[in-house]
Design an enzyme around this catalytic site. Structure first.
Site, mmCIF file in Angstrom:
data_model
loop_
_atom_site.group_PDB
_atom_site.id
_atom_site.type_symbol
_atom_site.label_atom_id
_atom_site.label_comp_id
_atom_site.label_asym_id
_atom_site.label_seq_id
_atom_site.Cartn_x
_atom_site.Cartn_y
_atom_site.Cartn_z
ATOM 1 N N TYR A 173 0.847 -1.198 0.000
ATOM 2 C CA TYR A 173 0.000 0.000 0.000
ATOM 3 C C TYR A 173 0.884 1.250 0.000
ATOM 4 O O TYR A 173 1.654 1.490 0.943
ATOM 5 C CB TYR A 173 -0.948 0.006 1.208
ATOM 6 C CG TYR A 173 -1.986 -1.093 1.204
ATOM 7 C CD1 TYR A 173 -2.178 -1.928 0.094
ATOM 8 C CD2 TYR A 173 -2.801 -1.317 2.314
ATOM 9 C CE1 TYR A 173 -3.130 -2.944 0.101
ATOM 10 C CE2 TYR A 173 -3.760 -2.336 2.321
ATOM 11 C CZ TYR A 173 -3.910 -3.148 1.210
ATOM 12 O OH TYR A 173 -4.846 -4.161 1.221
ATOM 13 N N SER A 196 -4.638 -14.262 1.126
ATOM 14 C CA SER A 196 -5.572 -13.317 0.513
ATOM 15 C C SER A 196 -5.727 -13.673 -0.953
ATOM 16 O O SER A 196 -4.743 -13.695 -1.694
ATOM 17 C CB SER A 196 -5.059 -11.872 0.666
ATOM 18 O OG SER A 196 -5.967 -10.975 0.068
ATOM 19 N N TRP A 200 -12.780 -7.665 1.994
ATOM 20 C CA TRP A 200 -12.400 -6.329 1.513
ATOM 21 C C TRP A 200 -13.356 -5.772 0.450
ATOM 22 O O TRP A 200 -14.091 -6.501 -0.173
ATOM 23 C CB TRP A 200 -10.962 -6.303 1.026
ATOM 24 C CG TRP A 200 -10.515 -7.197 -0.103
ATOM 25 C CD1 TRP A 200 -9.985 -8.455 0.030
ATOM 26 C CD2 TRP A 200 -10.471 -6.900 -1.518
ATOM 27 N NE1 TRP A 200 -9.628 -8.951 -1.212
ATOM 28 C CE2 TRP A 200 -9.905 -8.022 -2.176
ATOM 29 C CE3 TRP A 200 -10.845 -5.803 -2.285
ATOM 30 C CZ2 TRP A 200 -9.714 -8.077 -3.559
ATOM 31 C CZ3 TRP A 200 -10.649 -5.844 -3.665
ATOM 32 C CH2 TRP A 200 -10.092 -6.974 -4.287
ATOM 33 N N ALA A 258 -17.413 -2.075 -3.018
ATOM 34 C CA ALA A 258 -16.889 -2.203 -4.385
ATOM 35 C C ALA A 258 -16.224 -0.893 -4.811
ATOM 36 O O ALA A 258 -16.531 -0.345 -5.872
ATOM 37 C CB ALA A 258 -17.985 -2.640 -5.351
ATOM 38 N N LYS A 270 -22.401 6.674 -5.847
ATOM 39 C CA LYS A 270 -21.735 7.955 -6.123
ATOM 40 C C LYS A 270 -21.301 8.121 -7.575
ATOM 41 O O LYS A 270 -21.026 9.225 -8.010
ATOM 42 C CB LYS A 270 -20.545 8.149 -5.175
ATOM 43 C CG LYS A 270 -19.344 7.295 -5.442
ATOM 44 C CD LYS A 270 -18.359 7.286 -4.277
ATOM 45 C CE LYS A 270 -17.938 8.669 -3.822
ATOM 46 N NZ LYS A 270 -17.161 8.607 -2.571
ATOM 47 N N ARG A 279 -12.147 8.256 -5.368
ATOM 48 C CA ARG A 279 -11.075 7.311 -5.701
ATOM 49 C C ARG A 279 -10.754 7.285 -7.188
ATOM 50 O O ARG A 279 -9.598 7.196 -7.583
ATOM 51 C CB ARG A 279 -11.501 5.920 -5.199
ATOM 52 C CG ARG A 279 -10.552 4.817 -5.487
ATOM 53 C CD ARG A 279 -10.933 3.534 -4.783
ATOM 54 N NE ARG A 279 -10.780 3.641 -3.340
ATOM 55 C CZ ARG A 279 -10.908 2.614 -2.485
ATOM 56 N NH1 ARG A 279 -11.159 1.412 -2.950
ATOM 57 N NH2 ARG A 279 -10.766 2.786 -1.190
ATOM 58 N N GLU A 335 -19.911 7.716 9.467
ATOM 59 C CA GLU A 335 -21.133 7.295 8.773
ATOM 60 C C GLU A 335 -21.212 5.761 8.695
ATOM 61 O O GLU A 335 -22.211 5.159 9.065
ATOM 62 C CB GLU A 335 -21.114 7.923 7.361
ATOM 63 C CG GLU A 335 -22.212 7.498 6.426
ATOM 64 C CD GLU A 335 -23.601 7.950 6.889
ATOM 65 O OE1 GLU A 335 -23.684 8.834 7.757
ATOM 66 O OE2 GLU A 335 -24.577 7.376 6.372
HETATM 67 P P1 NDP Z 1 -14.757 0.031 -0.032
HETATM 68 O O1 NDP Z 1 -15.188 -0.812 -1.169
HETATM 69 O O2 NDP Z 1 -15.668 0.133 1.118
HETATM 70 O O3 NDP Z 1 -14.379 1.467 -0.608
HETATM 71 C C1 NDP Z 1 -14.043 2.499 0.274
HETATM 72 C C2 NDP Z 1 -14.135 3.822 -0.465
HETATM 73 O O4 NDP Z 1 -15.502 4.108 -0.802
HETATM 74 C C3 NDP Z 1 -13.676 4.982 0.393
HETATM 75 O O5 NDP Z 1 -12.282 5.120 0.394
HETATM 76 C C4 NDP Z 1 -14.415 6.137 -0.236
HETATM 77 O O6 NDP Z 1 -13.734 6.491 -1.450
HETATM 78 C C5 NDP Z 1 -15.761 5.517 -0.581
HETATM 79 N N1 NDP Z 1 -16.713 5.616 0.528
HETATM 80 C C6 NDP Z 1 -16.635 5.019 1.764
HETATM 81 N N2 NDP Z 1 -17.693 5.310 2.512
HETATM 82 C C7 NDP Z 1 -18.465 6.121 1.779
HETATM 83 C C8 NDP Z 1 -19.708 6.742 2.031
HETATM 84 N N3 NDP Z 1 -20.353 6.573 3.186
HETATM 85 N N4 NDP Z 1 -20.229 7.517 1.054
HETATM 86 C C9 NDP Z 1 -19.588 7.682 -0.132
HETATM 87 N N5 NDP Z 1 -18.418 7.118 -0.424
HETATM 88 C C10 NDP Z 1 -17.847 6.337 0.524
HETATM 89 O O7 NDP Z 1 -13.407 -0.548 0.605
HETATM 90 P P2 NDP Z 1 -11.893 -0.532 0.063
HETATM 91 O O8 NDP Z 1 -11.838 -0.871 -1.373
HETATM 92 O O9 NDP Z 1 -11.270 0.732 0.513
HETATM 93 O O10 NDP Z 1 -11.300 -1.749 0.876
HETATM 94 C C11 NDP Z 1 -11.302 -1.720 2.306
HETATM 95 C C12 NDP Z 1 -10.017 -2.309 2.808
HETATM 96 O O11 NDP Z 1 -9.893 -3.662 2.409
HETATM 97 C C13 NDP Z 1 -8.729 -1.654 2.303
HETATM 98 O O12 NDP Z 1 -8.397 -0.475 2.975
HETATM 99 C C14 NDP Z 1 -7.726 -2.733 2.571
HETATM 100 O O13 NDP Z 1 -7.365 -2.748 3.934
HETATM 101 C C15 NDP Z 1 -8.515 -4.001 2.250
HETATM 102 N N6 NDP Z 1 -8.252 -4.452 0.865
HETATM 103 C C16 NDP Z 1 -7.605 -5.649 0.700
HETATM 104 C C17 NDP Z 1 -7.311 -6.133 -0.534
HETATM 105 C C18 NDP Z 1 -6.603 -7.431 -0.679
HETATM 106 O O14 NDP Z 1 -6.192 -7.782 -1.786
HETATM 107 N N7 NDP Z 1 -6.403 -8.162 0.379
HETATM 108 C C19 NDP Z 1 -7.663 -5.379 -1.762
HETATM 109 C C20 NDP Z 1 -8.379 -4.149 -1.497
HETATM 110 C C21 NDP Z 1 -8.660 -3.735 -0.231
HETATM 111 P P3 NDP Z 1 -13.809 7.985 -2.089
HETATM 112 O O15 NDP Z 1 -14.280 8.934 -1.041
HETATM 113 O O16 NDP Z 1 -12.415 8.243 -2.544
HETATM 114 O O17 NDP Z 1 -14.746 7.851 -3.227
#
Ligand code: NDP
Length: 329
Positions: A54, A152, A207, A211, A218, A228, A296
């Site tokens: 990361y 993973s 994870w 999505a 959004k 993102r 939230e």
């Molecule tokens: P999500 O699918 O939940 O996406 C999170 C993103 O969605 C945020 O960063 C934000 O992005 C947006 N978001 C979150 N909450 C809200 C809301 N209430 N309203 C509007 N937009 C929102 O999870 P991630 O993809 O971030 O994955 C979570 C965790 O899982 C990672 O941090 C990591 O630790 C792990 N992971 C592990 C992987 C693996 O291969 N093992 C791969 C990927 C993730 P924004 O505001 O920028 O739009």
């Protein structure tokens, strides 16, 4: 907050946890990262997820500084790292004994901790015998540098192979897997892995419950500023989400709006609570680009009791992607 056993282990992880992929470094420096982690911790979250890849180690550096500033007792939270993509040189990647050893020690240093609670093999490595990987993880466990190790996105048969080798040779078996799981991505978690929960007591730290934001709705009218998909380093993700297949998923998220409206909630919370409904999920790893999103998304716990069988069936009809039942021989 609810606490769930990490598979058949005795570790109780919070049903919601917090991860730093994409966000730490690219969207948040130390102060907002700390603020987000504090909100999470105050809300009962006890697991923080990270990986060597990361932001090429920057995410772990930020989390380490935040943990130090927070000053929480080390016995009050869990922190993870993942090994696989450490650098470009042959010795810096994959799941060889050498890279696992080096990656663990580098993560400990960046995170400023003495041990990792969870340590994941971030992907399968076809160039390394599974036995070498199992032994390297077992040795870290023996040394007290890792408490629980896991995988993973490994295929089910390789998880079984690692488990079998560990059991046969009196080594520590994998405790948990970290797969993608959300309303749009279900086959592996609900299908391929289904025997593993019962047969080897596999835990799951899942994870991308939203999505990458698609399930919040959004992206229905284009890409909002600061989200993102605007990040230059994640052009590949934008391409994927704005592909024809991605657009179909964005349309699916629109159809879920009525369900969320009827429950007096929003789609982000609905999507997170939907993941929590699955009892094989040990913890749902939340992502957030701003502290307010953590505040939230924690509310998903309150929504959980409202997801009755009737509501789940309504969602199922909209999604139309229930995996085929597993074949039992
Ligand atoms: P999500 O699918 O939940 O996406 C999170 C993103 O969605 C945020 O960063 C934000 O992005 C947006 N978001 C979150 N909450 C809200 C809301 N209430 N309203 C509007 N937009 C929102 O999870 P991630 O993809 O971030 O994955 C979570 C965790 O899982 C990672 O941090 C990591 O630790 C792990 N992971 C592990 C992987 C693996 O291969 N093992 C791969 C990927 C993730 P924004 O505001 O920028 O739009």
């Amino acid at each position: 907050m609810e606490y769930r056993r990490l598979g058949s282990s005795g570790l109780k992880v919070s049903a919601l946890s917090f991860g730093s992929w994409v966000t730490f470094h690219f969207q948040m420096g130390v102060d907002p990262a700390l603020r987000s982690m504090e909100i999470a911790y105050d809300g009962g979250i006890n697991f923080f997820d990270n990986a060597e890849v990361y932001a090429a180690g920057e995410s772990e550096l930020i989390m380490g500084q935040a943990l130090k500033k927070a000053g929480w007792g080390r016995d009050t939270y869990c922190v993870s790292s993942k090994v696989y993509w450490g650098g470009d040189l042959p010795t810096q990647k994959g799941l060889s004994r050498k890279h696992i050893h080096d990656a663990c020690h580098a993560a400990l240093k960046r995170l400023q901790v003495d041990y990792l609670d969870l340590f994941f093999c971030h992907r399968p490595d076809l160039d390394t015998p599974v036995e070498e990987t199992v032994r390297a993880m077992h040795d870290l466990v023996q040394q007290g540098k890792v408490l629980y190790w896991g995988t993973s996105e490994w295929p089910a048969d390789q998880i079984m192979q690692a488990y079998g080798i560990a059991r046969q040779q009196n080594m520590t078996p994998p405790t948990m897997e970290q797969p993608q799981y959300n309303m749009l991505h279900r086959d592996r978690f609900e299908g391929e892995y289904c025997r593993l929960y019962e047969e080897i007591g596999l835990g799951a730290t899942i994870w991308s419950p939203l999505a990458s934001g698609v399930l919040t709705g959004k992206y229905a009218d284009g890409v909002p500023d600061g989200s993102r998909l605007t990040l230059p380093d994640y052009g590949w993700l934008k391409e994927r989400i704005l592909s024809d297949e991605g657009k179909a998923q964005i349309a699916k998220a629109e159809e879920l709006k009525t369900v969320a409206d009827d429950l007096g909630t929003n789609r982000a919370l609905l999507a997170i609570a939907w993941c929590l409904k699955n009892p094989n999920v040990s913890t749902v790893i939340l992502g957030a680009s701003k502290p307010e999103q953590v505040t939230e998304n924690l509310k998903a716990m309150e929504l959980l009791p409202k997801l009755t069988d009737e509501v789940m069936e309504r969602i199922e009809t909209i999604l139309g992607n229930r995996p085929a039942p597993p074949i039992r021989w």
